[in-house]
Design a protein around this motif. Structure first.
Motif, short mmCIF file in Angstrom:
data_model
loop_
_atom_site.label_atom_id
_atom_site.label_comp_id
_atom_site.label_asym_id
_atom_site.label_seq_id
_atom_site.Cartn_x
_atom_site.Cartn_y
_atom_site.Cartn_z
N GLY A 130 -8.62 5.99 10.65
CA GLY A 130 -9.67 6.31 9.70
C GLY A 130 -11.02 6.33 10.40
N ILE A 131 -12.05 6.60 9.65
CA ILE A 131 -13.41 6.69 10.21
C ILE A 131 -13.78 5.43 10.98
CG2 ILE A 131 -15.85 6.88 9.61
CD1 ILE A 131 -14.95 8.76 7.33
N SER A 132 -13.37 4.27 10.47
CA SER A 132 -13.70 3.01 11.14
C SER A 132 -12.66 2.61 12.19
CB SER A 132 -13.82 1.89 10.09
OG SER A 132 -12.56 1.70 9.47
N SER A 133 -11.79 3.54 12.55
CA SER A 133 -10.71 3.34 13.53
C SER A 133 -9.60 2.42 13.04
CB SER A 133 -11.24 2.84 14.88
OG SER A 133 -12.04 3.83 15.46
N GLU A 134 -9.62 2.08 11.76
CA GLU A 134 -8.55 1.28 11.18
C GLU A 134 -7.34 2.19 10.94
OE1 GLU A 134 -8.55 -2.07 10.51
OE2 GLU A 134 -10.47 -2.08 11.55
N PRO A 135 -6.11 1.62 10.99
CA PRO A 135 -4.94 2.45 10.73
C PRO A 135 -4.81 2.83 9.25
CG PRO A 135 -4.29 0.18 11.21
CD PRO A 135 -5.77 0.27 11.39
N TRP A 136 -4.62 4.11 9.00
CA TRP A 136 -4.43 4.65 7.66
C TRP A 136 -3.15 5.48 7.64
CZ3 TRP A 136 -7.90 5.25 3.24
CH2 TRP A 136 -8.99 4.40 3.30
N ARG A 137 -2.69 5.80 6.46
CA ARG A 137 -1.53 6.66 6.27
C ARG A 137 -1.88 7.81 5.33
NH1 ARG A 137 3.49 5.67 9.03
NH2 ARG A 137 3.28 3.58 9.82
N MET A 138 -1.45 9.00 5.69
CA MET A 138 -1.54 10.18 4.82
C MET A 138 -0.13 10.44 4.35
SD MET A 138 -3.06 13.08 3.77
CE MET A 138 -2.86 14.85 3.67
N ILE A 139 0.04 10.51 3.04
CA ILE A 139 1.35 10.76 2.46
C ILE A 139 1.27 12.07 1.69
CG2 ILE A 139 3.13 9.90 0.89
CD1 ILE A 139 1.53 7.08 1.63
N VAL A 140 2.19 12.97 2.01
CA VAL A 140 2.27 14.25 1.33
C VAL A 140 3.54 14.23 0.48
CG1 VAL A 140 2.46 16.76 1.60
CG2 VAL A 140 1.05 15.43 3.19
N LEU A 141 3.38 14.48 -0.80
CA LEU A 141 4.50 14.48 -1.74
C LEU A 141 4.88 15.92 -2.06
CD1 LEU A 141 3.08 11.67 -4.00
CD2 LEU A 141 4.89 11.44 -2.30
N PHE A 142 6.14 16.27 -1.77
CA PHE A 142 6.66 17.62 -1.99
C PHE A 142 7.61 17.63 -3.17
CE2 PHE A 142 5.85 17.47 2.58
CZ PHE A 142 5.28 18.69 2.84
N ASP A 143 7.61 18.72 -3.90
CA ASP A 143 8.69 18.99 -4.85
C ASP A 143 9.91 19.28 -3.98
OD1 ASP A 143 10.57 20.79 -6.28
OD2 ASP A 143 9.13 20.59 -7.91
N ARG A 155 -4.09 6.01 2.27
CA ARG A 155 -4.25 4.57 2.01
C ARG A 155 -4.39 3.83 3.32
NH1 ARG A 155 -0.49 2.04 -2.47
NH2 ARG A 155 -2.00 0.43 -2.08
N PRO A 156 -5.15 2.76 3.31
CA PRO A 156 -5.16 1.91 4.50
C PRO A 156 -3.73 1.41 4.75
CG PRO A 156 -6.88 1.24 2.97
CD PRO A 156 -6.02 2.24 2.25
N GLU A 157 -3.35 1.40 5.98
CA GLU A 157 -1.97 1.02 6.33
C GLU A 157 -1.62 -0.38 5.84
OE1 GLU A 157 0.38 2.30 10.07
OE2 GLU A 157 -0.70 0.46 10.57
N GLN A 158 -2.55 -1.31 5.86
CA GLN A 158 -2.23 -2.68 5.48
C GLN A 158 -1.77 -2.78 4.04
OE1 GLN A 158 -6.03 -2.74 6.39
NE2 GLN A 158 -6.90 -3.76 4.63
N TYR A 159 -2.09 -1.78 3.18
CA TYR A 159 -1.72 -1.87 1.78
C TYR A 159 -0.39 -1.20 1.46
CZ TYR A 159 -6.43 -3.54 1.00
OH TYR A 159 -7.58 -4.26 1.04
N LEU A 160 0.17 -0.46 2.38
CA LEU A 160 1.45 0.17 2.10
C LEU A 160 2.52 -0.89 1.91
CD1 LEU A 160 1.45 3.27 4.40
CD2 LEU A 160 1.10 3.17 1.96
N GLY A 161 3.23 -0.78 0.84
CA GLY A 161 4.29 -1.72 0.56
C GLY A 161 3.81 -3.00 -0.07
N ALA A 162 2.52 -3.12 -0.31
CA ALA A 162 1.96 -4.34 -0.91
C ALA A 162 0.95 -3.94 -1.97
CB ALA A 162 1.29 -5.20 0.15
N ASP A 163 0.78 -4.77 -2.94
CA ASP A 163 -0.20 -4.53 -3.99
C ASP A 163 -1.59 -4.84 -3.43
OD1 ASP A 163 -1.76 -4.33 -6.22
OD2 ASP A 163 -0.62 -5.76 -7.42
N PRO A 164 -2.49 -3.83 -3.35
CA PRO A 164 -3.81 -4.08 -2.78
C PRO A 164 -4.68 -4.96 -3.68
CG PRO A 164 -3.70 -1.86 -3.64
CD PRO A 164 -2.32 -2.46 -3.76
N ASN A 165 -4.28 -5.15 -4.93
CA ASN A 165 -5.03 -5.97 -5.87
C ASN A 165 -4.15 -7.07 -6.45
OD1 ASN A 165 -7.36 -4.25 -5.72
ND2 ASN A 165 -6.17 -2.78 -6.90
N PRO A 166 -3.76 -8.06 -5.64
CA PRO A 166 -2.82 -9.09 -6.11
C PRO A 166 -3.38 -9.92 -7.24
CG PRO A 166 -3.59 -9.59 -3.89
CD PRO A 166 -4.23 -8.30 -4.30
#
Length: 166
Positions: A130-143, A155-166
């Motif tokens: 990302g802009i701040s050099s943090e790891p991010w993920r781009m997810i493309v959803l296809f039919d 999304r920031p990578e750290q939030y994948l698989g986890a609830d970002p607002n616990p």
């Protein structure tokens, strides 16, 4: 003695970086053979109707870079660019085909590909800085039936698989 070792070590690092990104290759001079000798075989490649070629060099799956090499119709290097950045990611739009997305971003992280049967949806995933050099993920959803992009999300990578607002 130590100066020679340091010089050798520095030279090896510079050489490794040049082959990783192809930065030592000169546009207008380097040819396909030079690109492959420096960067290795591409993961994907396309021949365009005008005779030009495009080669994809993903540097993952844990990496943040995919280098797209473009050769002109004479087989000479035109450009090399890292396509896993905000500008390229922003060009992926609903309605695009899988092929169009691959030509923009190169292959996705195969370990993060998922199919959601209830929605008949295929998710492809790319890792980037990302802009701040943090790891991010781009997810493309296809039919999954039509192969067309339904939507995208980042999304920031750290939030994948986890609830970002616990």
């Amino acid at each position: 003695m130590w100066q020679r070792l340091l010089l050798l070590w520095s030279s090896l690092i510079v050489a490794a970086c040049a082959s990783y990104s192809g930065s030592s290759l000169k546009p207008g001079e380097a040819r396909l053979e030079d690109v492959q000798a420096t960067m290795g075989p591409p993961a994907m490649q396309w021949q365009n109707p005008d005779g030009s070629r495009q080669l994809a060099y993903p540097r993952g799956p844990a990496g943040f870079d995919t280098f797209m090499v473009r050769l002109d119709s004479n087989g000479k290097l035109h450009t090399i660019e890292n396509v896993l950045d905000e500008a390229h990611l922003a060009t992926v739009r609903p309605g695009m085909s899988k092929e169009e997305v691959l030509r923009i971003l190169g292959p996705s992280d195969a370990n993060a590909t998922a199919y959601f049967k209830a929605r008949d949806e295929l998710a492809w995933d790319w890792r980037y800085r990302g802009i701040s050099s943090e790891p991010w993920r781009m997810i493309v959803l296809f039919d999954a039936t039509t192969g067309k992009v339904r939507s995208t999300m980042v999304r920031p990578e750290q939030y994948l698989g986890a609830d970002p607002n616990p």
